[in-house]
Design a protein around this motif. Structure first.
Motif, PDB file in Angstrom:
ATOM      1  N   ASN A  82       0.813  -1.223   0.000  1.00 46.88           N
ATOM      2  CA  ASN A  82       0.000   0.000   0.000  1.00 46.88           C
ATOM      3  C   ASN A  82       0.847   1.273   0.000  1.00 46.88           C
ATOM      4  O   ASN A  82       0.521   2.267   0.654  1.00 46.88           O
ATOM      5  N   ASN A  83       1.945   1.240  -0.752  1.00 47.42           N
ATOM      6  CA  ASN A  83       2.857   2.384  -0.795  1.00 47.42           C
ATOM      7  C   ASN A  83       2.656   3.283  -2.007  1.00 47.42           C
ATOM      8  O   ASN A  83       3.370   4.274  -2.170  1.00 47.42           O
ATOM      9  N   THR A  84       1.712   2.948  -2.876  1.00 46.74           N
ATOM     10  CA  THR A  84       1.525   3.758  -4.078  1.00 46.74           C
ATOM     11  C   THR A  84       0.050   3.978  -4.350  1.00 46.74           C
ATOM     12  O   THR A  84      -0.778   3.117  -4.058  1.00 46.74           O
ATOM     13  N   ILE A  85      -0.278   5.148  -4.888  1.00 49.38           N
ATOM     14  CA  ILE A  85      -1.668   5.456  -5.203  1.00 49.38           C
ATOM     15  C   ILE A  85      -1.907   5.551  -6.711  1.00 49.38           C
ATOM     16  O   ILE A  85      -3.044   5.455  -7.167  1.00 49.38           O
ATOM     17  N   SER A  86      -0.849   5.748  -7.474  1.00 50.08           N
ATOM     18  CA  SER A  86      -0.957   5.841  -8.925  1.00 50.08           C
ATOM     19  C   SER A  86       0.281   5.215  -9.548  1.00 50.08           C
ATOM     20  O   SER A  86       1.346   5.194  -8.931  1.00 50.08           O
ATOM     21  N   PHE A  87       0.131   4.684 -10.765  1.00 46.24           N
ATOM     22  CA  PHE A  87       1.281   4.039 -11.400  1.00 46.24           C
ATOM     23  C   PHE A  87       1.142   4.056 -12.914  1.00 46.24           C
ATOM     24  O   PHE A  87       0.080   4.376 -13.453  1.00 46.24           O
ATOM     25  N   ARG A  88       2.241   3.680 -13.600  1.00 48.74           N
ATOM     26  CA  ARG A  88       2.241   3.512 -15.050  1.00 48.74           C
ATOM     27  C   ARG A  88       3.112   2.320 -15.401  1.00 48.74           C
ATOM     28  O   ARG A  88       4.209   2.155 -14.852  1.00 48.74           O
ATOM     29  N   ILE A  89       2.620   1.489 -16.321  1.00 49.03           N
ATOM     30  CA  ILE A  89       3.347   0.314 -16.795  1.00 49.03           C
ATOM     31  C   ILE A  89       3.678   0.524 -18.266  1.00 49.03           C
ATOM     32  O   ILE A  89       2.836   0.999 -19.040  1.00 49.03           O
ATOM     33  N   TYR A  90       4.901   0.154 -18.656  1.00 50.38           N
ATOM     34  CA  TYR A  90       5.390   0.462 -19.997  1.00 50.38           C
ATOM     35  C   TYR A  90       5.767  -0.784 -20.805  1.00 50.38           C
ATOM     36  O   TYR A  90       6.211  -1.791 -20.255  1.00 50.38           O
ATOM     37  N   SER A  91       5.596  -0.639 -22.120  1.00 50.24           N
ATOM     38  CA  SER A  91       6.221  -1.532 -23.089  1.00 50.24           C
ATOM     39  C   SER A  91       7.111  -0.626 -23.928  1.00 50.24           C
ATOM     40  O   SER A  91       6.625   0.287 -24.601  1.00 50.24           O
ATOM     41  N   GLU A  92       8.427  -0.859 -23.866  1.00 50.19           N
ATOM     42  CA  GLU A  92       9.382   0.061 -24.488  1.00 50.19           C
ATOM     43  C   GLU A  92      10.178  -0.600 -25.612  1.00 50.19           C
ATOM     44  O   GLU A  92      10.455  -1.799 -25.573  1.00 50.19           O
ATOM     45  N   LYS A  93      10.540   0.211 -26.591  1.00 58.67           N
ATOM     46  CA  LYS A  93      11.440  -0.206 -27.657  1.00 58.67           C
ATOM     47  C   LYS A  93      12.446   0.917 -27.871  1.00 58.67           C
ATOM     48  O   LYS A  93      12.089   2.105 -27.789  1.00 58.67           O
ATOM     49  N   ASN A  94      13.687   0.548 -28.150  1.00 62.74           N
ATOM     50  CA  ASN A  94      14.778   1.531 -28.189  1.00 62.74           C
ATOM     51  C   ASN A  94      14.550   2.697 -29.143  1.00 62.74           C
ATOM     52  O   ASN A  94      14.920   3.823 -28.856  1.00 62.74           O
ATOM     53  N   ASP A  95      13.920   2.433 -30.291  1.00 65.16           N
ATOM     54  CA  ASP A  95      13.797   3.474 -31.309  1.00 65.16           C
ATOM     55  C   ASP A  95      12.480   4.238 -31.239  1.00 65.16           C
ATOM     56  O   ASP A  95      12.188   5.069 -32.092  1.00 65.16           O
ATOM     57  N   ILE A  96      11.663   3.977 -30.227  1.00 63.77           N
ATOM     58  CA  ILE A  96      10.367   4.645 -30.104  1.00 63.77           C
ATOM     59  C   ILE A  96      10.298   5.388 -28.782  1.00 63.77           C
ATOM     60  O   ILE A  96      10.425   4.786 -27.715  1.00 63.77           O
ATOM     61  N   LYS A  97      10.117   6.710 -28.857  1.00 62.28           N
ATOM     62  CA  LYS A  97      10.077   7.556 -27.682  1.00 62.28           C
ATOM     63  C   LYS A  97       8.726   8.263 -27.574  1.00 62.28           C
ATOM     64  O   LYS A  97       8.141   8.615 -28.592  1.00 62.28           O
ATOM     65  N   PRO A  98       8.182   8.514 -26.398  1.00 58.79           N
ATOM     66  CA  PRO A  98       8.739   8.165 -25.094  1.00 58.79           C
ATOM     67  C   PRO A  98       8.531   6.702 -24.697  1.00 58.79           C
ATOM     68  O   PRO A  98       9.195   6.207 -23.800  1.00 58.79           O
ATOM     69  N   TRP A  99       7.581   6.011 -25.370  1.00 61.68           N
ATOM     70  CA  TRP A  99       7.369   4.585 -25.125  1.00 61.68           C
ATOM     71  C   TRP A  99       6.597   3.975 -26.290  1.00 61.68           C
ATOM     72  O   TRP A  99       6.030   4.675 -27.122  1.00 61.68           O
TER      73      TRP A  99
END
Length: 265
Positions: A68-85
């Motif tokens: 219970n240490n967080t109230i909001s979050f974001r999960i990512y799928s990343e690729k090196n040549d695509i910004k920001p995600w």
């Protein structure tokens, strides 16, 4: 092209519910989770309620949620040549920005409405929200900002970019009429509730209006008391015009369209 999904009025969800939604989304849309971040309150920040994002792995996020240490979050799928995600799933609560919503961005795919139908139907019936939209943009950044109508992000010429932001709770203390009595705009996939179906369009309900003409799209009942209103892309402009002139679209602005078409002398 990129697509976005935004779900509004998600205050009844807790972090564990939202994490389940996130993992289900990445699984159904066949996306790999590469990292995650959570918002943590800064005890001695520059202003009251200031937060900072802490980056890490999905396991790190699960641990923080479990404690219970967080109230909001974001999960990512990343690729090196695509910004920001490449793709992301964000869960934002009232404690962070003053109102609750979920925003998702990912590369556009064929038969997208079928995957969204599968996704919504896969959710636990106890997971509730009041309204959702699915839209397309040229850039992932635009898909991200459009969820809350920030950064002057729009996808229609006949759309005033600030009107939806002003409708949201939080900084503008908006009425949030998208919960029941109005729609933001009309999109290829609209996730609506029974109150939306009772909106009056030219003396009949929206539900009747849709059923009266196949060109007005189709509706599918979901198991969590929501409906999917699916609209063909070649009918989007016409339907937005009809509903906008009726006064049930929050962001509709024909004057905005005229300004964009105006040429300099």
């Amino acid at each position: 092209m990129y697509s976005g999904i935004a779900l509004y009025n998600t205050e009844k969800l807790n972090s564990k519910n939202a994490l389940d939604l996130a993992e289900t989304f990445f699984k159904i849309f066949d996306l790999i989770i590469t990292s995650a971040g959570y918002y943590k309150k800064i005890e001695y920040g520059a202003y009251k309620g200031e937060h900072d994002i802490v980056m890490g792995s999905l396991s790190d996020l699960k641990k923080q949620i479990g404690e219970n240490n967080t109230i909001s979050f974001r999960i990512y799928s990343e690729k090196n040549d695509i910004k920001p995600w490449y793709a992301s799933f964000g869960y934002t609560t009232e404690q962070l920005l003053g109102f609750s919503y979920i925003d998702i961005q990912y590369p556009s795919i064929c038969n997208e409405s079928k995957l969204i139908t599968k996704y919504i139907n896969s959710l636990d019936p106890n997971i509730t929200f009041s309204y959702g939209i699915n839209y397309s943009c040229e850039k992932v950044n635009t898909a991200f900002y459009y969820a809350t109508d920030t950064n002057l992000s729009s996808i229609y010429l006949y759309e005033k970019t600030s009107l939806f932001e002003e409708e949201c709770p939080g900084r503008f203390k908006g009425k949030a009429r998208y919960k029941a009595s109005m729609l933001r705009m009309v999109y290829p996939v609209n996730i609506i509730n029974s109150n939306h179906l009772d909106i009056i369009i030219n003396n009949i309900t929206l539900k009747e209006w849709i059923f009266n003409n196949k060109k007005n799209g189709s509706i599918i009942k979901m198991k969590n008391n929501m409906w999917l209103w699916l609209v063909d892309s070649n009918q989007i402009d016409r339907i937005n015009k009809t509903l906008g002139e009726t006064g049930v679209l929050i962001s509709w602005s024909p004057l905005h369209l005229e300004k964009k078409k105006r040429k300099l002398p």
